[in-house]
Design an enzyme around this catalytic site. Structure first.
Site, PDB file in Angstrom:
ATOM      1  N   HIS A  39       0.812  -1.220   0.000  1.00  0.00           N
ATOM      2  CA  HIS A  39       0.000   0.000   0.000  1.00  0.00           C
ATOM      3  C   HIS A  39       0.841   1.264   0.000  1.00  0.00           C
ATOM      4  O   HIS A  39       1.968   1.262   0.497  1.00  0.00           O
ATOM      5  CB  HIS A  39      -0.898   0.009   1.252  1.00  0.00           C
ATOM      6  CG  HIS A  39      -2.223  -0.619   1.014  1.00  0.00           C
ATOM      7  ND1 HIS A  39      -3.400   0.073   1.042  1.00  0.00           N
ATOM      8  CD2 HIS A  39      -2.560  -1.899   0.707  1.00  0.00           C
ATOM      9  CE1 HIS A  39      -4.401  -0.738   0.773  1.00  0.00           C
ATOM     10  NE2 HIS A  39      -3.930  -1.955   0.564  1.00  0.00           N
ATOM     11  N   GLU A 108      -6.128  -0.156  -6.031  1.00  0.00           N
ATOM     12  CA  GLU A 108      -7.056   0.613  -5.200  1.00  0.00           C
ATOM     13  C   GLU A 108      -6.689   2.089  -5.324  1.00  0.00           C
ATOM     14  O   GLU A 108      -5.497   2.435  -5.336  1.00  0.00           O
ATOM     15  CB  GLU A 108      -6.922   0.183  -3.736  1.00  0.00           C
ATOM     16  CG  GLU A 108      -7.373  -1.231  -3.497  1.00  0.00           C
ATOM     17  CD  GLU A 108      -6.999  -1.764  -2.121  1.00  0.00           C
ATOM     18  OE1 GLU A 108      -7.515  -2.814  -1.756  1.00  0.00           O
ATOM     19  OE2 GLU A 108      -6.184  -1.121  -1.430  1.00  0.00           O
TER      20      GLU A 108
HETATM   21  C1  LIG Z   1     -13.492  -4.073  -8.006  1.00  0.00           C
HETATM   22  C2  LIG Z   1     -13.535  -5.552  -8.374  1.00  0.00           C
HETATM   23  O1  LIG Z   1     -12.533  -5.796  -9.325  1.00  0.00           O
HETATM   24  P1  LIG Z   1     -11.618  -7.138  -9.287  1.00  0.00           P
HETATM   25  O2  LIG Z   1     -10.696  -7.045 -10.458  1.00  0.00           O
HETATM   26  O3  LIG Z   1     -12.469  -8.339  -9.186  1.00  0.00           O
HETATM   27  O4  LIG Z   1     -10.822  -6.977  -7.954  1.00  0.00           O
HETATM   28  C3  LIG Z   1     -10.000  -5.838  -7.735  1.00  0.00           C
HETATM   29  C4  LIG Z   1      -8.978  -6.130  -6.654  1.00  0.00           C
HETATM   30  O5  LIG Z   1      -8.269  -7.266  -7.006  1.00  0.00           O
HETATM   31  C5  LIG Z   1      -8.057  -4.953  -6.506  1.00  0.00           C
HETATM   32  O6  LIG Z   1      -8.758  -3.837  -6.082  1.00  0.00           O
HETATM   33  C6  LIG Z   1      -6.883  -5.255  -5.566  1.00  0.00           C
HETATM   34  O7  LIG Z   1      -5.865  -4.384  -5.945  1.00  0.00           O
HETATM   35  C7  LIG Z   1      -7.268  -5.086  -4.082  1.00  0.00           C
HETATM   36  N1  LIG Z   1      -6.267  -5.550  -3.119  1.00  0.00           N
HETATM   37  C8  LIG Z   1      -6.340  -6.852  -2.553  1.00  0.00           C
HETATM   38  C9  LIG Z   1      -7.080  -7.871  -3.161  1.00  0.00           C
HETATM   39  C10 LIG Z   1      -7.037  -9.159  -2.648  1.00  0.00           C
HETATM   40  O8  LIG Z   1      -7.738 -10.143  -3.256  1.00  0.00           O
HETATM   41  C11 LIG Z   1      -6.307  -9.465  -1.500  1.00  0.00           C
HETATM   42  C12 LIG Z   1      -5.573  -8.454  -0.880  1.00  0.00           C
HETATM   43  C13 LIG Z   1      -5.585  -7.163  -1.394  1.00  0.00           C
HETATM   44  C14 LIG Z   1      -4.820  -6.106  -0.741  1.00  0.00           C
HETATM   45  C15 LIG Z   1      -4.334  -5.075  -1.689  1.00  0.00           C
HETATM   46  C16 LIG Z   1      -5.132  -4.777  -2.821  1.00  0.00           C
HETATM   47  N2  LIG Z   1      -4.755  -3.758  -3.655  1.00  0.00           N
HETATM   48  C17 LIG Z   1      -3.586  -3.086  -3.462  1.00  0.00           C
HETATM   49  O9  LIG Z   1      -3.247  -2.172  -4.237  1.00  0.00           O
HETATM   50  N3  LIG Z   1      -2.787  -3.389  -2.393  1.00  0.00           N
HETATM   51  C18 LIG Z   1      -3.107  -4.371  -1.509  1.00  0.00           C
HETATM   52  O10 LIG Z   1      -2.332  -4.648  -0.556  1.00  0.00           O
HETATM   53  C19 LIG Z   1     -14.898  -5.909  -8.889  1.00  0.00           C
HETATM   54  O11 LIG Z   1     -15.862  -5.854  -8.154  1.00  0.00           O
HETATM   55  N4  LIG Z   1     -14.990  -6.214 -10.166  1.00  0.00           N
HETATM   56  C20 LIG Z   1     -16.212  -6.623 -10.811  1.00  0.00           C
HETATM   57  C21 LIG Z   1     -16.701  -5.531 -11.766  1.00  0.00           C
HETATM   58  C22 LIG Z   1     -17.029  -4.304 -10.975  1.00  0.00           C
HETATM   59  C23 LIG Z   1     -17.551  -3.167 -11.826  1.00  0.00           C
HETATM   60  O12 LIG Z   1     -17.469  -3.169 -13.014  1.00  0.00           O
HETATM   61  N5  LIG Z   1     -18.061  -2.159 -11.097  1.00  0.00           N
HETATM   62  C24 LIG Z   1     -18.682  -0.945 -11.544  1.00  0.00           C
HETATM   63  C25 LIG Z   1     -17.888  -0.139 -12.526  1.00  0.00           C
HETATM   64  C26 LIG Z   1     -17.134   0.932 -11.755  1.00  0.00           C
HETATM   65  C27 LIG Z   1     -15.997   1.565 -12.519  1.00  0.00           C
HETATM   66  O13 LIG Z   1     -15.768   1.294 -13.700  1.00  0.00           O
HETATM   67  O14 LIG Z   1     -15.270   2.348 -11.892  1.00  0.00           O
HETATM   68  C28 LIG Z   1     -20.117  -1.136 -11.936  1.00  0.00           C
HETATM   69  O15 LIG Z   1     -20.705  -2.107 -11.431  1.00  0.00           O
HETATM   70  O16 LIG Z   1     -20.675  -0.316 -12.608  1.00  0.00           O
HETATM   71  C29 LIG Z   1     -15.905  -7.877 -11.613  1.00  0.00           C
HETATM   72  O17 LIG Z   1     -16.862  -8.608 -11.950  1.00  0.00           O
HETATM   73  O18 LIG Z   1     -14.722  -8.112 -11.914  1.00  0.00           O
HETATM   74  C1  LIG Z   2     -12.360  -5.927  -0.458  1.00  0.00           C
HETATM   75  C2  LIG Z   2     -10.931  -5.610  -0.843  1.00  0.00           C
HETATM   76  C3  LIG Z   2     -10.110  -5.280   0.306  1.00  0.00           C
HETATM   77  C4  LIG Z   2      -8.691  -5.029  -0.031  1.00  0.00           C
HETATM   78  C5  LIG Z   2      -7.954  -5.067   1.201  1.00  0.00           C
HETATM   79  C6  LIG Z   2      -6.685  -4.357   1.294  1.00  0.00           C
HETATM   80  O1  LIG Z   2      -6.230  -3.587   0.489  1.00  0.00           O
HETATM   81  C7  LIG Z   2      -6.049  -4.547   2.594  1.00  0.00           C
HETATM   82  C8  LIG Z   2      -4.717  -4.984   2.569  1.00  0.00           C
END
Ligand SMILES: C[C@H](OP(=O)(O)OC[C@@H](O)[C@@H](O)[C@@H](O)CN1c2cc(O)ccc2Cc2c1[nH]c(=O)[nH]c2=O)C(=O)N[C@@H](CCC(=O)N[C@@H](CCC(=O)O)C(=O)O)C(=O)O
Ligand SMILES: CCCCCC(=O)CC
Length: 330
Positions: A39, A108
């Site tokens: 992060h 994020e």
């Molecule tokens: C938001 C969802 O997207 P998805 O690709 O499934 O997941 C995103 C995450 O992987 C990242 O945000 C990830 O970086 C978060 N993360 C993390 C994830 C994890 O599994 C374990 C630990 C961590 C800790 C961590 C993270 N990130 C970091 O930078 N650093 C960290 O330490 C999702 O819901 N996707 C949906 C589609 C959603 C969609 O389209 N939504 C909107 C559109 C909004 C827009 O365009 O802005 C809508 O519904 O209209 C899917 O189906 O994929």
């Molecule tokens: C639901 C997604 C949470 C991501 C968590 C995170 O960034 C904490 C390390």
């Protein structure tokens, strides 16, 4: 597949030195793996930290003996260039063979916006993540300099001189159905975050397996890893409040909108009802209750746990796993 129990040494919640002590202690207690959040801004403002994960991993690998390490997770598309992510994890894997992996995901706002000003749509970030993986694998694997012109990233006769000794396992984070399918198509393993067991079992894991099969892979050889927070205290209400630091992750708008100020995230986190924390995270007063919580997610298909320790007494929250690990490992 054998269940693995990992410890999430949070660099947002604890100082890097405290997180290092926790990692050393967790390995001695018997945790299989250690995971660190990657992060720039943290998920809470008060008493928060935000140490750089890769620098910390180097020190932590040297200070431990056999645990597997990975970030949880790294976003390789905006503040980091994927070639540099590839170089970092190749270096760590070359120094600690068999002990290093990398988890990637679409990012994020709190980590990318403050230092790049950029925040593309989810679809575009997912697309960029897929291309970033292509860049990383080309650099890890190619015996020749690589020239590549993608939609987002470019390599111009780029050659990685220090190669990983063997393949760097790549966990791909999928939270939504599309993300989970991409994880199956392009990752070696799934990484996800605590969700209702029914969602994991009926949506996330099936979508991941569908993606894996479409890409010609055998899903039975791929892990289902999940980050979840836990808090143990003999006083149940104190245990629940221990998890408050992470309550912002339970607010959907934190993902939908461009929220990147930890003070704003904290305001939302403090409004989350304690019942929501109880339902989504693990809150327990003893080892037996923790075992039941872990079994709930094992039944949903999770086989690699990244357990974030939010217990009021952090060391007690690690030591209790001497009793838990033998009971949940099959
Ligand atoms: C938001 C969802 O997207 P998805 O690709 O499934 O997941 C995103 C995450 O992987 C990242 O945000 C990830 O970086 C978060 N993360 C993390 C994830 C994890 O599994 C374990 C630990 C961590 C800790 C961590 C993270 N990130 C970091 O930078 N650093 C960290 O330490 C999702 O819901 N996707 C949906 C589609 C959603 C969609 O389209 N939504 C909107 C559109 C909004 C827009 O365009 O802005 C809508 O519904 O209209 C899917 O189906 O994929
Ligand atoms: C639901 C997604 C949470 C991501 C968590 C995170 O960034 C904490 C390390």
């Amino acid at each position: 597949m054998k269940t693995q129990i990992g410890y999430f040494a949070s660099l947002e919640q604890y100082s890097p030195t405290d997180a290092l002590e926790q990692a050393i202690r967790a390995e001695k207690v018997g945790f299989d793996s250690i995971w660190a959040d990657d992060h720039f801004h943290p998920w809470y403002h008060e008493n928060a930290q935000s140490a750089q994960a890769w620098a910390w991993m180097g020190a932590a690998l040297q200070a431990t003996k056999k645990a597997f390490f990975s970030t949880c997770i790294t976003c390789p598309i905006l503040r980091y260039n994927p070639a540099i992510v590839a170089q970092t994890f190749a270096t760590l894997r070359a120094m600690y063979p068999g002990r290093v992996g990398v988890a990637v995901g679409a990012g994020e706002a709190m980590n990318e916006v403050p230092v790049t000003g950029k925040w593309p749509s989810v679809a575009e970030r997912q697309d960029m993540t897929v291309e970033a993986i292509e860049v990383m694998r080309k650099l890890w694997e190619s015996k020749e300099p690589v020239t590549f012109k993608g939609n987002y990233f470019t390599l111009d006769k780029a050659f990685m001189y220090t190669k990983p000794t063997d393949e760097v396992p790549l966990y791909f984070s999928g939270l939504g159905p599309k993300g989970a399918k991409l994880a199956g198509m392009y990752g070696d393993h799934l990484m996800t975050v605590a969700a209702a067991p029914s969602v994991l079992k009926n949506v996330t894991i099936p979508k991941f397996e569908e993606g894996a099969r479409e890409a010609g892979k055998d899903p039975s050889k791929m892990e289902h890893a999940m980050l979840i927070w836990y808090s143990v205290d003999t006083d149940y209400d104190k245990a629940v409040e221990g998890n408050r630091f992470w309550a912002g992750c339970l607010v959907p708008s934190m993902f939908k909108y461009k929220v990147y100020d930890p003070k704003e995230v904290q305001l939302h986190a403090n409004l989350v009802h304690s019942n929501t924390i109880k339902e989504n995270y693990m809150c327990a007063t003893n080892a037996e209750e923790m075992i039941k919580e872990i079994e709930r997610f094992k039944d949903a298909g999770i086989n690699h746990f990244c357990l974030g320790n939010s217990s009021p007494n952090v060391n007690a929250g690690i030591d209790i796993f001497k009793e838990i690990i033998p009971a949940v490992r099959d």
